[in-house]
Design a protein around this motif. Structure first.
Motif, PDB file in Angstrom:
ATOM      1  N   GLY A 114       0.811  -1.215   0.000  1.00  0.00           N
ATOM      2  CA  GLY A 114       0.000   0.000   0.000  1.00  0.00           C
ATOM      3  C   GLY A 114       0.844   1.265   0.000  1.00  0.00           C
ATOM      4  O   GLY A 114       0.321   2.373   0.101  1.00  0.00           O
ATOM      5  N   ARG A 115       2.156   1.120  -0.118  1.00  0.00           N
ATOM      6  CA  ARG A 115       3.035   2.291  -0.114  1.00  0.00           C
ATOM      7  C   ARG A 115       3.123   2.864  -1.531  1.00  0.00           C
ATOM      8  O   ARG A 115       3.220   2.096  -2.509  1.00  0.00           O
ATOM      9  CB  ARG A 115       4.435   1.864   0.348  1.00  0.00           C
ATOM     10  CG  ARG A 115       5.335   2.999   0.838  1.00  0.00           C
ATOM     11  CD  ARG A 115       6.656   2.438   1.330  1.00  0.00           C
ATOM     12  NE  ARG A 115       7.451   1.881   0.248  1.00  0.00           N
ATOM     13  CZ  ARG A 115       8.324   2.580  -0.483  1.00  0.00           C
ATOM     14  NH1 ARG A 115       8.530   3.861  -0.244  1.00  0.00           N
ATOM     15  NH2 ARG A 115       9.013   2.004  -1.465  1.00  0.00           N
ATOM     16  N   VAL A 116       3.049   4.187  -1.642  1.00  0.00           N
ATOM     17  CA  VAL A 116       3.139   4.800  -2.973  1.00  0.00           C
ATOM     18  C   VAL A 116       4.586   4.703  -3.444  1.00  0.00           C
ATOM     19  O   VAL A 116       5.495   5.221  -2.792  1.00  0.00           O
ATOM     20  CB  VAL A 116       2.684   6.274  -2.946  1.00  0.00           C
ATOM     21  CG1 VAL A 116       2.889   6.908  -4.308  1.00  0.00           C
ATOM     22  CG2 VAL A 116       1.228   6.366  -2.529  1.00  0.00           C
ATOM     23  N   THR A 117       4.767   3.997  -4.545  1.00  0.00           N
ATOM     24  CA  THR A 117       6.143   3.817  -5.046  1.00  0.00           C
ATOM     25  C   THR A 117       6.345   4.507  -6.378  1.00  0.00           C
ATOM     26  O   THR A 117       7.443   4.925  -6.702  1.00  0.00           O
ATOM     27  CB  THR A 117       6.456   2.323  -5.232  1.00  0.00           C
ATOM     28  OG1 THR A 117       5.429   1.767  -6.057  1.00  0.00           O
ATOM     29  CG2 THR A 117       6.498   1.603  -3.889  1.00  0.00           C
ATOM     30  N   ARG A 118       5.260   4.620  -7.131  1.00  0.00           N
ATOM     31  CA  ARG A 118       5.414   5.195  -8.470  1.00  0.00           C
ATOM     32  C   ARG A 118       4.252   6.139  -8.787  1.00  0.00           C
ATOM     33  O   ARG A 118       3.194   6.051  -8.168  1.00  0.00           O
ATOM     34  CB  ARG A 118       5.438   4.083  -9.534  1.00  0.00           C
ATOM     35  CG  ARG A 118       6.673   3.202  -9.420  1.00  0.00           C
ATOM     36  CD  ARG A 118       6.718   2.204 -10.546  1.00  0.00           C
ATOM     37  NE  ARG A 118       5.557   1.333 -10.563  1.00  0.00           N
ATOM     38  CZ  ARG A 118       5.234   0.553 -11.586  1.00  0.00           C
ATOM     39  NH1 ARG A 118       5.976   0.560 -12.681  1.00  0.00           N
ATOM     40  NH2 ARG A 118       4.173  -0.213 -11.542  1.00  0.00           N
ATOM     41  N   VAL A 119       4.494   6.988  -9.765  1.00  0.00           N
ATOM     42  CA  VAL A 119       3.424   7.880 -10.223  1.00  0.00           C
ATOM     43  C   VAL A 119       3.266   7.679 -11.723  1.00  0.00           C
ATOM     44  O   VAL A 119       4.247   7.707 -12.464  1.00  0.00           O
ATOM     45  CB  VAL A 119       3.771   9.363  -9.958  1.00  0.00           C
ATOM     46  CG1 VAL A 119       2.609  10.255 -10.386  1.00  0.00           C
ATOM     47  CG2 VAL A 119       4.127   9.587  -8.517  1.00  0.00           C
ATOM     48  N   LEU A 120       2.030   7.416 -12.113  1.00  0.00           N
ATOM     49  CA  LEU A 120       1.737   7.334 -13.545  1.00  0.00           C
ATOM     50  C   LEU A 120       1.183   8.695 -13.950  1.00  0.00           C
ATOM     51  O   LEU A 120       0.244   9.199 -13.328  1.00  0.00           O
ATOM     52  CB  LEU A 120       0.686   6.245 -13.807  1.00  0.00           C
ATOM     53  CG  LEU A 120       0.133   6.199 -15.233  1.00  0.00           C
ATOM     54  CD1 LEU A 120       1.212   5.791 -16.227  1.00  0.00           C
ATOM     55  CD2 LEU A 120      -1.043   5.225 -15.317  1.00  0.00           C
ATOM     56  N   GLY A 121       1.800   9.306 -14.948  1.00  0.00           N
ATOM     57  CA  GLY A 121       1.364  10.653 -15.307  1.00  0.00           C
ATOM     58  C   GLY A 121       1.087  10.801 -16.793  1.00  0.00           C
ATOM     59  O   GLY A 121       1.609  10.048 -17.616  1.00  0.00           O
ATOM     60  N   VAL A 122       0.225  11.738 -17.101  1.00  0.00           N
ATOM     61  CA  VAL A 122      -0.035  12.083 -18.503  1.00  0.00           C
ATOM     62  C   VAL A 122       0.085  13.600 -18.607  1.00  0.00           C
ATOM     63  O   VAL A 122      -0.611  14.329 -17.900  1.00  0.00           O
ATOM     64  CB  VAL A 122      -1.446  11.639 -18.947  1.00  0.00           C
ATOM     65  CG1 VAL A 122      -1.677  12.029 -20.391  1.00  0.00           C
ATOM     66  CG2 VAL A 122      -1.642  10.151 -18.763  1.00  0.00           C
ATOM     67  N   SER A 123       1.013  14.053 -19.439  1.00  0.00           N
ATOM     68  CA  SER A 123       1.203  15.502 -19.600  1.00  0.00           C
ATOM     69  C   SER A 123       0.667  15.924 -20.957  1.00  0.00           C
ATOM     70  O   SER A 123       0.993  15.295 -21.967  1.00  0.00           O
ATOM     71  CB  SER A 123       2.688  15.862 -19.528  1.00  0.00           C
ATOM     72  OG  SER A 123       3.222  15.376 -18.320  1.00  0.00           O
ATOM     73  N   ARG A 124      -0.142  16.952 -20.945  1.00  0.00           N
ATOM     74  CA  ARG A 124      -0.749  17.410 -22.209  1.00  0.00           C
ATOM     75  C   ARG A 124      -0.362  18.863 -22.447  1.00  0.00           C
ATOM     76  O   ARG A 124      -0.446  19.694 -21.540  1.00  0.00           O
ATOM     77  CB  ARG A 124      -2.258  17.259 -22.121  1.00  0.00           C
ATOM     78  CG  ARG A 124      -2.989  17.871 -23.279  1.00  0.00           C
ATOM     79  CD  ARG A 124      -4.431  17.500 -23.272  1.00  0.00           C
ATOM     80  NE  ARG A 124      -4.580  16.056 -23.450  1.00  0.00           N
ATOM     81  CZ  ARG A 124      -5.752  15.429 -23.466  1.00  0.00           C
ATOM     82  NH1 ARG A 124      -6.857  16.110 -23.289  1.00  0.00           N
ATOM     83  NH2 ARG A 124      -5.836  14.121 -23.636  1.00  0.00           N
ATOM     84  N   ASN A 125       0.029  19.137 -23.662  1.00  0.00           N
ATOM     85  CA  ASN A 125       0.402  20.497 -24.042  1.00  0.00           C
ATOM     86  C   ASN A 125      -0.868  21.353 -24.115  1.00  0.00           C
ATOM     87  O   ASN A 125      -1.797  21.038 -24.853  1.00  0.00           O
ATOM     88  CB  ASN A 125       1.072  20.451 -25.421  1.00  0.00           C
ATOM     89  CG  ASN A 125       1.667  21.782 -25.784  1.00  0.00           C
ATOM     90  OD1 ASN A 125       1.302  22.807 -25.214  1.00  0.00           O
ATOM     91  ND2 ASN A 125       2.598  21.765 -26.726  1.00  0.00           N
ATOM     92  N   ILE A 126      -0.930  22.425 -23.308  1.00  0.00           N
ATOM     93  CA  ILE A 126      -2.148  23.263 -23.337  1.00  0.00           C
ATOM     94  C   ILE A 126      -1.837  24.665 -23.849  1.00  0.00           C
ATOM     95  O   ILE A 126      -2.550  25.619 -23.553  1.00  0.00           O
ATOM     96  CB  ILE A 126      -2.840  23.316 -21.947  1.00  0.00           C
ATOM     97  CG1 ILE A 126      -1.874  23.784 -20.865  1.00  0.00           C
ATOM     98  CG2 ILE A 126      -3.438  21.981 -21.585  1.00  0.00           C
ATOM     99  CD1 ILE A 126      -2.561  24.115 -19.541  1.00  0.00           C
ATOM    100  N   THR A 127      -0.758  24.754 -24.632  1.00  0.00           N
ATOM    101  CA  THR A 127      -0.391  26.058 -25.205  1.00  0.00           C
ATOM    102  C   THR A 127      -1.557  26.653 -26.003  1.00  0.00           C
ATOM    103  O   THR A 127      -1.929  27.813 -25.838  1.00  0.00           O
ATOM    104  CB  THR A 127       0.832  25.909 -26.135  1.00  0.00           C
ATOM    105  OG1 THR A 127       1.825  25.205 -25.406  1.00  0.00           O
ATOM    106  CG2 THR A 127       1.352  27.235 -26.583  1.00  0.00           C
ATOM    107  N   GLU A 128      -2.143  25.809 -26.852  1.00  0.00           N
ATOM    108  CA  GLU A 128      -3.226  26.281 -27.711  1.00  0.00           C
ATOM    109  C   GLU A 128      -4.420  26.723 -26.875  1.00  0.00           C
ATOM    110  O   GLU A 128      -5.046  27.744 -27.150  1.00  0.00           O
ATOM    111  CB  GLU A 128      -3.659  25.166 -28.680  1.00  0.00           C
ATOM    112  CG  GLU A 128      -2.746  25.024 -29.879  1.00  0.00           C
ATOM    113  CD  GLU A 128      -2.567  26.325 -30.634  1.00  0.00           C
ATOM    114  OE1 GLU A 128      -3.585  26.967 -30.980  1.00  0.00           O
ATOM    115  OE2 GLU A 128      -1.397  26.753 -30.838  1.00  0.00           O
TER     116      GLU A 128
END
Ligand SMILES: Nc1nc2c(ncn2[C@@H]2O[C@H](COP(=O)(O)OP(=O)(O)OP(=O)(O)O)[C@@H](O)[C@H]2O)c(=O)[nH]1
Length: 801
Positions: A451-465
């Motif tokens: 139950g220990r947080v070991t990793r982070v799954l992330g999604v990065s989206r370009n919001i320049t527009e």
């Protein structure tokens, strides 16, 4: 499927129906065979040769097979299809016996041995006829190019009959030469090498023949459609019928062949000297039944079987173990394959996504996976980013935000708040070329088994527009507001979500406030709205926010700085909504309509006053109108009204043919009453009499004060006698009444004169005159009585009572 070829002995026709059926019905396919049916042509005219040299696996022969076998060719007859050979000799009609064929041109095939046997039995040696190579053209017989030709009774005879040619047909059977017809065969080598295939092919072919005989029409269709349109349908039907007869399928099982008959055929050949005397048919006949075991074999087999059983059990046990092991291995392989497949699947998605998908190891704060699209987003390759620390991948401000968010998430998870696992933040990320890229980052905290947080799954989206669009939108709003303000209108701009607002200077000055005097909140507006108008304002706004009105519009009062109330026309529109349709921004104007409202109010008040006056006038007019037709003292109708009414009623009585009566009466000796009790007493009596009349008349009766103490009552629809009764009732009532006046009790009587239309008068004047005359008579006769006008000379009737 195993491919095998069957060499037919002639062209496609019903002669081979069983094989077409076996193909079409799938019997060959079920036997594991892909069978090619090859019709005879110049290269494959001899099925025996084709089978022996391996060009075909199976062939269709005839009785000559036994001849070839006796001559040493390793052929095996598998099944006889046509029990009685259809081969006949066809001759011109004038050749009556076989003997007539001597020196004649006869078309024959060398393989048609039964015909040679037949001719021999007829005493005609082969050398005594002129053998001509077979042209297979029966027309040659018709056109006289030959004298006889060999043919099938099931085939050529149809054509000859059809062309109305007279011919004779010689069958070897007539001399006891009953040869087998079409016979399925193969080579000994084939049988040895592929006994199962041979058995399967044979059985499928026989099944095909069974089907074909049961469904000849279907097979004829098939032949014409798929194999050959050489023969007409009638021709094929003829052939089918003849072959069925020769196959004798209802007597003999299809495929049956008897060693005795083959033996007999061989003997005929021997008789003709066509085969050696020491010939052997050993191995020529295929035996479809499996061989029987010799007697000693049973005990041996039993012992062997016991041993086999023991071995089978052991082998079975190990086989089962082995199977389980295999199953386990197969399952593991499958699971592995599936996981690889799904990993591959997700990797593919990640690799091809426009968003950057990444995995971050919490302890090392380094990326363990970054999708290739990071190169488009930040200029670095995935490998370069994986070599960077988390902080290097963010601007310092964003690094702080992200770190705080991760800490918050972990703390939330530790508290058991599952929603803390996922979060979304806008962060700035540095590009390799020095630019700052605004991104929206959604993160999911991944935990290990503990139950220990070991990793982070992330999604990065370009919001320049998106940022650009938002900026453009803000810019547009700003410009619109400025444009509106420049017209001098009072502009307001609300952020409905956070409650902040902008009010233009003009907006404030309308209410007497300076530029910095009101709070920049939506509530500041509501606080100034008149309490009576506030619910209406809120309702109109909310209707528009819910999308029920295209724009907002409302008139209401607002409190000015000097404490007075200003009427405002508020108008506006939601400018931006969320994707769910919730109102975000609203822009509008205020117009001071106080003067207009005051003017409207003044007009409204004047209107009300006018209305009241109008109503007063109408009442007065009504009263005046009433006065014009009523007598002031008694309230009864006056003489003027009487004149109009009587005129109308006489006209109506005339038109409708109804009766009409008038009663005129005069109070008796009224002068005395006046003189004795005073004029007011007289007035009192007059009113009392009027009251009696008012209550004791019908709705349609019209009671009038005709003169000082004289009254007249018009009675529409009432006949004279009835009117006299009415008059008498009044008279009696007056006589019986005591009228109180002050301390006095007064009495009065009346004299009544009655007249009726049309007998006593046809006009109002004539009628009143008649009533007046009757009244005069009543006075004359002593008063307090009723008289009616009795015509000329007036006949006076005494009191009715
Ligand atoms: N109190 C009062 N008396 C009225 C009114 N109009 C007429 N008179 C009186 O009615 C009397 C009518 O008297 P006369 O015409 O002489 O007749 P009479 O006394 O009724 O006698 P006969 O009609 O013959 O029975 C007069 O004295 C009028 O002054 C009225 O409005 N009020």
């Amino acid at each position: 499927l195993e491919q095998v070829t069957l060499q037919l002995k002639w062209k496609h026709q019903f002669q081979f129906a069983g094989y077409y059926a076996a193909l079409e019905q799938g019997y060959y396919r079920q036997a594991g065979l892909d069978v090619v049916l090859r019709e005879a042509d110049s290269n494959n005219s001899d099925p025996v040769a084709a089978v022996l040299d391996g060009r075909a696996d199976y062939g269709i022969g005839a009785s000559d097979l036994v001849l070839e076998r006796a001559r040493g060719k390793p052929l095996v007859a598998l099944a006889v299809i046509i029990q009685h050979s259809p081969l006949v000799l066809l001759t011109r009609a004038d050749l009556d016996t076989a003997q007539d064929l001597k020196d004649k041109r006869v078309m024959l095939l060398p393989s048609e041995t039964e015909l040679f046997a037949y001719l021999a039995r007829e005493g005609l040696a082969r050398s005594q006829i002129k053998e001509v190579p077979h042209s297979f053209q029966w027309v040659d017989l018709i056109e006289g190019r030959v004298d006889a030709l060999s043919g099938y009774s099931s085939d050529e005879t149809f054509d000859l009959k059809a062309s109305r040619f007279h011919f004779n047909q010689f069958s070897p059977r007539s001399l006891g030469i009953d040869f087998y017809g079409d016979t399925l065969f193969t080579s000994e080598a084939k049988l040895q090498a592929r006994p199962l295939q041979v058995a399967a092919f044979r059985q499928a072919s026989l099944d095909g023949w069974k089907y074909a005989l049961e469904h000849p029409d279907e097979i004829i269709d098939l032949i014409q459609k798929r194999y050959s349109s050489r023969h007409s349908r009638a021709h094929l039907e003829f052939e089918a019928a003849e072959l069925k007869r020769l196959m004798a399928a209802d007597l003999v099982e299809i495929g049956q062949m008897k060693p005795g008959r083959w033996q007999h055929i061989a003997e005929v050949y021997q008789e003709l000297g066509m085969i050696p005397t020491d010939y052997s048919l050993e191995g020529f006949l295929y035996d479809p039944t499996p061989p029987k075991a010799p007697g000693w074999m049973m005990p041996a087999l039993l012992a062997f079987a016991t041993l086999l059983l023991a071995m089978t059990i052991a082998v079975g046990y190990f086989a089962q173990l082995n199977r389980r092991l295999h199953q386990a291995l197969a399952q593991r392989d499958e699971a592995l394959r599936q996981s690889q497949e799904s990993e591959e699947h997700y990797r593919l998605i990640a690799d091809n996504s426009d968003d950057v998908i990444w995995l971050l190891d919490i302890d090392s704060r380094r990326f363990t996976y970054v999708s290739p699209s990071v190169h488009r987003l930040r200029g670095w390759t995935a490998e370069e980013v994986m070599a960077q620390s988390l902080d290097a991948a963010l601007t310092p401000a964003s690094a702080t935000i992200i770190s705080a968010r991760l800490q918050e998430g972990m703390a939330g998870l530790a508290r058991g708040d599952r929603s803390a696992q996922v979060s979304m933040t806008e962060v700035d990320q540095p590009h390799k070329d020095g630019r700052i890229i605004p991104t929206e980052v959604s993160t999911t905290l991944l935990t290990d088994a503990a139950g220990r947080v070991t990793r982070v799954l992330g999604v990065s989206r370009n919001i320049t527009e998106r940022r650009k669009l938002e900026a453009a939108l803000r810019d547009n709003e700003e410009r619109l507001r400025l444009a509106l303000e420049s017209t001098g209108d009072s502009v307001w701009d609300w952020n409905i979500q956070d409650g902040t607002a902008h009010y233009s200077d003009s907006w404030k000055s309308v209410l007497g406030y300076g530029p910095n005097e009101l709070k920049n909140t939506v509530e500041a507006f509501f606080a100034l709205v008149h309490p009576d108008d506030l619910p209406r304002v809120r309702e109109e706004l909310e209707r528009h926010w819910r999308g029920e009105t295209p724009n907002y519009r409302c008139e209401f009062r607002m409190q000015a700085k000097q404490d007075d109330w200003h009427w405002i026309l508020g108008r506006g529109m939601v400018w931006t909504r969320s994707s769910e349709g919730a109102p975000l921004r609203m822009l509008g104007t205020h117009l001071d309509i106080t003067e207009r409202k005051l003017a409207e109010f003044a007009i409204s008040q004047a209107n009300t006053r006018l209305q009241a006056q109008l109503e007063e006038i109408q009442t007065l007019q009504a009263r005046l109108a009433d006065l014009a037709v009523r007598d002031g003292l008694t309230g009864l109708f006056n003489r003027r009204y009487l004149d109009e009414t009587l005129e109308r009623e006489v006209a109506r009585a005339r038109r409708d043919g109804h009766p009409l009566s008038v009663i005129m009466f005069d109070l008796d000796l009224f002068k005395n009453l006046n003189d004795s009790y005073g004029h007011r007493a007289g007035d009192h009596i007059l009113k009392a009499v009027a009251d009696i009349l008012r209550t004791d008349t019908r709705a349609e009766d019209v009671a009038c004060r005709y003169g000082g103490e004289e009254f007249l009552i018009v009675l529409p629809g009432m006949a004279l006698d009835h009117a006299c009764q009415r008059a008498e009732t009044w008279r009696a009532r007056f006589e019986a009444s005591n009228f109180s006046f002050g301390n006095f009790t007064l009495h009065v009587t009346g004299s009544f004169g009655v007249a009726g239309y049309p007998d006593h008068g046809k006009t109002p004047d004539e009628l009143t005159h008649a009533a007046d005359s009757a009244l005069y008579q009543a006075k004359h006769l002593g008063r307090n009585r009723v008289e009616f006008y009795g015509g000329e000379p007036i006949a006076f009737v005494t009191k009715l009572q």
